[in-house]
Design an enzyme around this catalytic site. Structure first.
Site, PDB file in Angstrom:
ATOM      1  N   ASP A   1      -7.569  -2.298   3.861  1.00  0.00           N
ATOM      2  CA  ASP A   1      -7.605  -3.745   4.104  1.00  0.00           C
ATOM      3  C   ASP A   1      -8.424  -4.074   5.351  1.00  0.00           C
ATOM      4  O   ASP A   1      -8.207  -5.107   5.981  1.00  0.00           O
ATOM      5  CB  ASP A   1      -6.179  -4.301   4.302  1.00  0.00           C
ATOM      6  CG  ASP A   1      -5.412  -4.447   2.995  1.00  0.00           C
ATOM      7  OD1 ASP A   1      -5.962  -4.120   1.937  1.00  0.00           O
ATOM      8  OD2 ASP A   1      -4.244  -4.894   3.054  1.00  0.00           O
TER       9      ASP A   1
ATOM     10  N   HIS B   1       0.822  -1.220   0.000  1.00  0.00           N
ATOM     11  CA  HIS B   1       0.000   0.000   0.000  1.00  0.00           C
ATOM     12  C   HIS B   1       0.854   1.267   0.000  1.00  0.00           C
ATOM     13  O   HIS B   1       0.335   2.353  -0.242  1.00  0.00           O
ATOM     14  CB  HIS B   1      -0.932   0.017   1.218  1.00  0.00           C
ATOM     15  CG  HIS B   1      -1.881  -1.148   1.228  1.00  0.00           C
ATOM     16  ND1 HIS B   1      -3.222  -1.019   1.015  1.00  0.00           N
ATOM     17  CD2 HIS B   1      -1.657  -2.482   1.364  1.00  0.00           C
ATOM     18  CE1 HIS B   1      -3.793  -2.221   1.036  1.00  0.00           C
ATOM     19  NE2 HIS B   1      -2.859  -3.114   1.255  1.00  0.00           N
TER      20      HIS B   1
ATOM     21  N   HIS C   1      -8.241  -4.644  -2.311  1.00  0.00           N
ATOM     22  CA  HIS C   1      -7.881  -5.943  -2.912  1.00  0.00           C
ATOM     23  C   HIS C   1      -9.092  -6.555  -3.612  1.00  0.00           C
ATOM     24  O   HIS C   1     -10.233  -6.357  -3.176  1.00  0.00           O
ATOM     25  CB  HIS C   1      -7.388  -6.935  -1.851  1.00  0.00           C
ATOM     26  CG  HIS C   1      -6.014  -6.636  -1.332  1.00  0.00           C
ATOM     27  ND1 HIS C   1      -4.863  -7.059  -1.965  1.00  0.00           N
ATOM     28  CD2 HIS C   1      -5.609  -5.950  -0.239  1.00  0.00           C
ATOM     29  CE1 HIS C   1      -3.809  -6.644  -1.270  1.00  0.00           C
ATOM     30  NE2 HIS C   1      -4.236  -5.965  -0.223  1.00  0.00           N
TER      31      HIS C   1
HETATM   32 FE    FE Z   1      -2.951  -5.164   1.374  1.00  0.00          FE
HETATM   33 ZN    ZN Z   2      -2.477  -4.811   4.444  1.00  0.00          ZN
END
Ligand code: FE
Ligand code: ZN
Length: 259
Positions: free
Chosen positions: A133, A61, A171
């Site tokens: 995330d 990231h 993601h």
């Molecule tokens: Fe990640």
């Molecule tokens: Zn992560």
């Protein structure tokens, strides 16, 4: 409302670009790799990258930050974590930010990492959330640093946002997440329908994002830890009765890790 563009990075990351079409400025979210951003900017020379928003310290990231900063002079906003290089403006829970005419609120959501933050825009008709995330479509991030209690509390906090909030996570895990969701709740018709939609999208190589909070509340087991069917599945998995809420969350998070 900015225009959202998803750039693919690595195996399954998305780097979201938020375009301010009035001022021709771009904000990039979690650029783990500079290359896709540089390529996009070279194809859209009228736009300027002026801000990077970071959700947490993981390399997938943050890996592109210094290169992008050197190339564009953009400002970097992110968690108050000195381990992340290049941050100009460290952010704490509750901070209000202005980005391209929109107001964003910083939400501390520890669990996946301890420094994880999310960005929420409380637009009256089109609210949106950058969830990093923490909250995924159909799932949630693994517990690398925080406890199950922390992550459960963070997800509960996000669940209080408006139901029509569009959620941009980082993601493409939706298909695997929904297969797990179906194992937890085999009788949930919303999960079954969503899984079919997502299978179609993924077989065509399409993105499954953004999602909405309303859809997540119906299909994401990690937001459903109070529901009897999820509590029952967790109890069966644990081999003993578990209580609704954080304890159920802990069991299904551990189950997903080995699913
Ligand atoms: Fe990640
Ligand atoms: Zn992560």
């Amino acid at each position: 409302m900015p225009t959202f563009i998803a750039l693919r990075a690595f195996q399954d990351n998305y780097i979201w670009l938020l375009l301010d079409e009035t001022n021709l400025q771009v904000a990039a979210v979690d650029p783990g790799d500079a290359k896709p951003v540089i390529t996009w900017l070279s194809r859209h020379p009228e736009y300027q990258l002026n801000t990077i928003l970071l959700t947490h310290h993981h390399r997938d990231h943050t890996g592109g930050v210094l290169t992008l900063k050197a190339a564009t002079g953009c400002k970097v906003w992110g968690p108050d974590n000195s381990a992340i290089q290049g941050i100009d403006r460290p952010l704490l829970d509750g901070y209000q930010l202005h980005l391209g005419g929109q107001q964003l609120e910083v939400l501390a959501v520890p669990g996946h990492t301890l420094d994880h933050i999310a960005y929420f825009c409380n637009h009256p008709t089109e609210p949106w959330l950058l969830s990093g995330d923490t909250l995924f479509a159909g799932g949630c991030g693994r517990l690398f640093e925080g406890s199950a209690e922390q992550m459960h509390a963070s997800l509960q906090r996000l669940a209080q946002l408006p139901d029509d909030t569009s959620i941009y996570c980082t993601h493409e895990y939706t298909l695997a997440n929904l297969r797990f969701a179906q194992a937890v709740e085999p009788d949930n018709a919303d999960i079954r329908v969503r899984l079919e939609v997502v299978e179609d999208l993924r077989s065509g190589g399409q993105i499954t994002l953004p999602t909405t909070l309303a859809l997540e509340k119906r299909t994401n087991p990690f937001l459903r830890c109070e529901h009897p069917a999820v509590v029952a599945a967790a109890s069966q998995q644990a081999g003993a009765p578990v209580t609704p809420g954080a304890e159920t969350f802990q069991v299904i998070r551990g189950w997903k890790d080995t699913f």
